[in-house]
Write a protein that holds these residues in place. Structure first.
Motif, PDB file in Angstrom:
ATOM      1  N   LEU A  11       0.831  -1.198   0.000  1.00  0.00           N
ATOM      2  CA  LEU A  11       0.000   0.000   0.000  1.00  0.00           C
ATOM      3  C   LEU A  11       0.866   1.249   0.000  1.00  0.00           C
ATOM      4  N   THR A  12       0.372   2.302  -0.648  1.00  0.00           N
ATOM      5  CA  THR A  12       1.005   3.612  -0.538  1.00  0.00           C
ATOM      6  C   THR A  12       0.560   4.219   0.787  1.00  0.00           C
ATOM      7  N   ALA A  13       1.158   5.338   1.172  1.00  0.00           N
ATOM      8  CA  ALA A  13       0.760   6.008   2.414  1.00  0.00           C
ATOM      9  C   ALA A  13      -0.706   6.420   2.332  1.00  0.00           C
ATOM     10  N   LYS A  14      -1.142   6.867   1.169  1.00  0.00           N
ATOM     11  CA  LYS A  14      -2.537   7.281   0.994  1.00  0.00           C
ATOM     12  C   LYS A  14      -3.479   6.086   1.177  1.00  0.00           C
ATOM     13  N   GLU A  15      -3.143   4.962   0.566  1.00  0.00           N
ATOM     14  CA  GLU A  15      -3.979   3.763   0.687  1.00  0.00           C
ATOM     15  C   GLU A  15      -4.003   3.238   2.126  1.00  0.00           C
ATOM     16  N   ALA A  16      -2.844   3.264   2.779  1.00  0.00           N
ATOM     17  CA  ALA A  16      -2.772   2.816   4.167  1.00  0.00           C
ATOM     18  C   ALA A  16      -3.621   3.716   5.058  1.00  0.00           C
ATOM     19  N   ALA A  17      -3.558   5.014   4.813  1.00  0.00           N
ATOM     20  CA  ALA A  17      -4.344   5.971   5.591  1.00  0.00           C
ATOM     21  C   ALA A  17      -5.836   5.733   5.396  1.00  0.00           C
TER      22      ALA A  17
END
Length: 75
Positions: A11-17
């Motif tokens: 996951l990217t940081a955006k997806e993880a968030a």
């Protein structure tokens, strides 16, 4: 008994968030504070990727730490 492999989705940081209901800045703070480590980084763009199971474990640890801290204050 069936053994379920860990979730290896990156996951990217955006997806993880989005998964956790927090801001991408929160994910970056966790990285800066050592609670979460990127698994991979795209060379050209520098986008960091995190394993889904690591993200979920970091969230559990942060919640447990917050609960523990709250319990100490109330005593």
């Amino acid at each position: 008994m069936t053994i379920v492999p860990p979730r290896l989705r990156l996951l990217t940081a955006k997806e993880a968030a989005e998964l956790l209901g927090v801001s991408p800045a929160c994910i970056r703070q966790w990285v800066a504070r050592g609670h979460l480590t990127p698994t991979a980084t795209y060379q050209k763009s520098g986008v960091r990727l995190y394993r889904e199971d690591h993200v979920l474990e970091a969230e559990r640890a942060r919640r447990a730490a917050r609960r523990s801290k709250g319990a100490q204050r109330s005593t």
